[in-house]
Design a protein around this motif. Structure first.
Motif, short mmCIF file in Angstrom:
data_model
loop_
_atom_site.label_atom_id
_atom_site.label_comp_id
_atom_site.label_asym_id
_atom_site.label_seq_id
_atom_site.Cartn_x
_atom_site.Cartn_y
_atom_site.Cartn_z
N VAL A 1 -21.85 -25.92 43.61
CA VAL A 1 -20.45 -26.21 43.28
C VAL A 1 -20.29 -27.70 42.97
CG1 VAL A 1 -18.11 -26.33 44.25
CG2 VAL A 1 -19.51 -24.28 44.57
N LEU A 2 -19.70 -28.02 41.83
CA LEU A 2 -19.45 -29.38 41.36
C LEU A 2 -20.73 -30.16 41.08
CD1 LEU A 2 -16.47 -30.36 43.73
CD2 LEU A 2 -16.34 -29.50 41.38
N LYS A 3 -21.84 -29.46 40.90
CA LYS A 3 -23.11 -30.14 40.64
C LYS A 3 -23.07 -30.95 39.35
CE LYS A 3 -28.10 -29.35 40.39
NZ LYS A 3 -29.20 -28.34 40.49
N ASP A 4 -22.36 -30.43 38.36
CA ASP A 4 -22.30 -31.10 37.06
C ASP A 4 -20.97 -31.84 36.85
OD1 ASP A 4 -24.84 -30.12 36.32
OD2 ASP A 4 -23.95 -28.20 35.79
N TYR A 5 -20.26 -32.12 37.93
CA TYR A 5 -18.97 -32.80 37.81
C TYR A 5 -19.19 -34.21 37.25
CZ TYR A 5 -14.18 -34.15 38.99
OH TYR A 5 -12.88 -34.56 38.92
N PRO A 6 -18.45 -34.57 36.18
CA PRO A 6 -18.64 -35.91 35.61
C PRO A 6 -18.24 -37.01 36.59
CG PRO A 6 -16.71 -34.82 34.66
CD PRO A 6 -17.44 -33.78 35.47
N THR A 7 -19.17 -37.87 36.90
CA THR A 7 -18.94 -38.92 37.89
C THR A 7 -19.21 -40.29 37.26
OG1 THR A 7 -19.70 -37.42 39.63
CG2 THR A 7 -19.58 -39.76 40.17
N PRO A 8 -18.22 -41.19 37.29
CA PRO A 8 -18.42 -42.53 36.71
C PRO A 8 -19.55 -43.28 37.41
CG PRO A 8 -16.10 -42.10 37.16
CD PRO A 8 -16.88 -41.02 37.84
N PRO A 9 -20.15 -44.24 36.73
CA PRO A 9 -21.19 -45.06 37.37
C PRO A 9 -20.66 -45.74 38.63
CG PRO A 9 -21.13 -45.45 35.00
CD PRO A 9 -19.93 -44.62 35.32
#
Length: 227
Positions: free
Chosen positions: A198-206
């Motif tokens: 779950v949320l493995k590919d969630y876009p995360t800012p640097p």
């Protein structure tokens, strides 16, 4: 006479309308929040008004999202009874309103624990997500006594993968918090997160921590151990 005493609901609605930014509204609407008011400007209004419970109730009754956010900033959290808070949550369709209601009001209210228990298994996923958010808060603040953590992990393992967005997010937060705060449950929390993805590919800012539970757990534990 202070400025706070002469501000009426109508005047504040007009002031909020004047702060509407179409571009900001477009961004907020992508997250389900139907307003375009800069939150820093909203907080500045709240700072000017200070605490005013009657005005807060009037602003809430307008059903306007920006007005409700302002209401939550100027209310007295301890003056609501449990039934009022339950009704307010069920009327909070905008995610930001529900989030602020739980974090700024319910958590400071004497009925928080009773509401947490009642909301956890509610059929409405928005209401249930509030129950899980309060549960995560208890774990994070070292108040896990009385919570059946293995049972919570059982529920997360069985239900999080297919839960609606806001409920899934709150369950995932509880999973990560248990893994962070309870070493004895960390391996299982990591395993659940890895398997469910779950949320493995969630876009995360640097330079920001991913909400993917295994990454979240490992990063926060690493920081704590580095201190």
């Amino acid at each position: 006479m202070s400025e706070a005493t002469v501000s009426t609901t109508a005047e504040l609605l007009a002031e909020l309308a004047g702060l509407e930014d179409p571009k900001m509204r477009a961004v907020n609407e992508r997250h389900g929040d139907d307003h375009g008011v800069n939150l820093s400007k909203l907080r500045a209004i709240a700072k000017r008004l200070k605490t005013q419970q009657p005005l807060a109730r009037e602003l809430w009754a307008t059903d306007d999202t920006a007005a409700r956010l302002l209401s939550l900033l100027i209310c007295r959290p301890k003056e609501f009874d449990g039934g009022e808070l339950d009704s307010m949550l069920r009327a909070s369709r905008a995610p930001k309103v529900a989030d602020w209601l739980v974090n700024y009001v319910v958590k400071k209210n004497v009925h928080a624990e009773d509401l947490r228990v009642a909301w956890m298994d509610d059929a409405d996923p928005v209401v249930a997500s509030a129950g899980w958010a309060l549960t995560s808060d208890r774990v994070a603040k070292g108040r896990s006594g009385g919570l059946d953590l293995p049972k919570l992990l059982d529920t997360i393992e069985a239900q999080m993968k297919d839960a609606p967005g806001r409920l899934q997010w709150a369950m995932n937060q509880t999973l990560a918090t248990i893994g962070i705060e309870h070493e004895e449950h960390r391996a299982r929390a990591l395993d659940i997160g890895e398997r469910l993805e779950v949320l493995k590919d969630y876009p995360t800012p640097p330079n920001c921590t991913s909400p993917f539970a295994p990454s979240w757990i490992n990063e926060i534990v690493r920081r704590k151990e580095a201190v």
